[in-house]
Design an enzyme around this catalytic site. Sequence first.
Site, PDB file in Angstrom:
ATOM      1  N   THR A   1      -4.666  81.647  52.763  1.00  0.00           N
ATOM      2  CA  THR A   1      -4.352  80.332  52.202  1.00  0.00           C
ATOM      3  C   THR A   1      -3.914  80.462  50.747  1.00  0.00           C
ATOM      4  OG1 THR A   1      -6.070  79.486  53.663  1.00  0.00           O
ATOM      5  CG2 THR A   1      -5.205  77.965  52.014  1.00  0.00           C
ATOM      6  N   LYS A  43     -20.380  77.118  34.015  1.00  0.00           N
ATOM      7  CA  LYS A  43     -21.198  76.690  32.857  1.00  0.00           C
ATOM      8  C   LYS A  43     -21.804  75.310  33.102  1.00  0.00           C
ATOM      9  CE  LYS A  43     -17.671  78.610  29.802  1.00  0.00           C
ATOM     10  NZ  LYS A  43     -16.623  78.117  28.902  1.00  0.00           N
ATOM     11  N   ARG A  48      -9.727  74.995  47.185  1.00  0.00           N
ATOM     12  CA  ARG A  48     -10.723  75.334  48.226  1.00  0.00           C
ATOM     13  C   ARG A  48     -12.099  75.317  47.587  1.00  0.00           C
ATOM     14  NH1 ARG A  48     -10.450  80.258  52.446  1.00  0.00           N
ATOM     15  NH2 ARG A  48      -8.979  78.770  53.342  1.00  0.00           N
TER      16      ARG A  48
HETATM   17  N1   CP Z   1      -7.040  80.967  57.663  1.00  0.00           N
HETATM   18  C1   CP Z   1      -7.582  81.021  56.435  1.00  0.00           C
HETATM   19  O1   CP Z   1      -7.955  80.004  55.860  1.00  0.00           O
HETATM   20  O2   CP Z   1      -7.688  82.278  55.932  1.00  0.00           O
HETATM   21  P1   CP Z   1      -8.219  82.622  54.479  1.00  0.00           P
HETATM   22  O3   CP Z   1      -9.693  82.277  54.454  1.00  0.00           O
HETATM   23  O4   CP Z   1      -7.967  84.091  54.304  1.00  0.00           O
HETATM   24  O5   CP Z   1      -7.475  81.777  53.498  1.00  0.00           O
END
Ligand code: CP
Length: 304
Positions: free
Chosen positions: A53, A81, A102
């Site tokens: 991703t 922190k 993420r």
């Molecule tokens: N498919 C996927 O989200 O892979 P990664 O965790 O490597 O980003």
Amino acid sequence: MLRHLIEPGDFSKEDYEILFGLADRIVENPEKFGNVCNGKLLASLFFEPSTRTRLSFESAMYRLGGNVVGFADAKVSSTAKGESLTDTLRTVENYCDIAAMRHPKEGAALLCSKKMTKMPIINAGDGGHQHPTQTLTDLMTIRHYKGKFENLTIGLCGDLMFGRTIHSLMRQMARYDGVNFVFISPEELKMPRQFKDEIDSSRYTETDDLKTAIKDLDILYMSRVQRERFVSEEEYLRLKDFFILDNDKMKNAREDMIVLHPLPRVNEIATEVDSDKRAVYFEQAKFGMYIRMALIMFLLGLEA
Ligand code: CP
């Protein structure tokens, strides 16, 4: 209008068609899109590990002529922190044009998106909840190999409890007519009730028998049992190899079935399957970059 992609339902079916059409044009003629994002900056904010991703988003932005700033480890951001996530994102909005984010906590991207005034946020995975750009990748792959989304039987196999790619794909594919699901999991990792309640009970069956279920599938979507989502290591070790797709099981599948996997894989697909023409998971990963190029352009309102 400022738009975000937090979960698959944020986009209409028409939006998806626009994205797939754009991704097709990029695949056909990538050079034409090489300067579309000149002067634009992607914030790549990964508070959780990633290969596909993160690197596909970053490659996508560079291939569009833009640039990337960010981090691949929460420990090097000021959240370490004690800064709140929303303060972090409000700061990043001053520097960047678009963010892919993420985070291990469910709802993190949604929370941040509500504070934004001009920067689109793309959820690149929030805990066990959703992973909408993996779904875009999955759909582009299905469209390529099957030529349609309707009237397909999809087996979702593995960790259906915590698998965010599974949840997002199910939610999106349920929007298409004639799509049915076979949920293939051990008892402990069954599809959560909240997701099952979103579709009519006639549209799914549940089993823990992959070898039998595989016979009726158009698509088998394998997934990893995720160590990082388990509280008990013992429970993880007991379940991690519950399903292993191998050549013996593939003998039961149709000639035109395809095997997808969001990757990373651990043991759930034996490497002997990789050379089977129905195993398309590495092609799937390649589609991920093109569809993310299209998504960046779409959310920034850019055209080639
Ligand atoms: N498919 C996927 O989200 O892979 P990664 O965790 O490597 O980003």
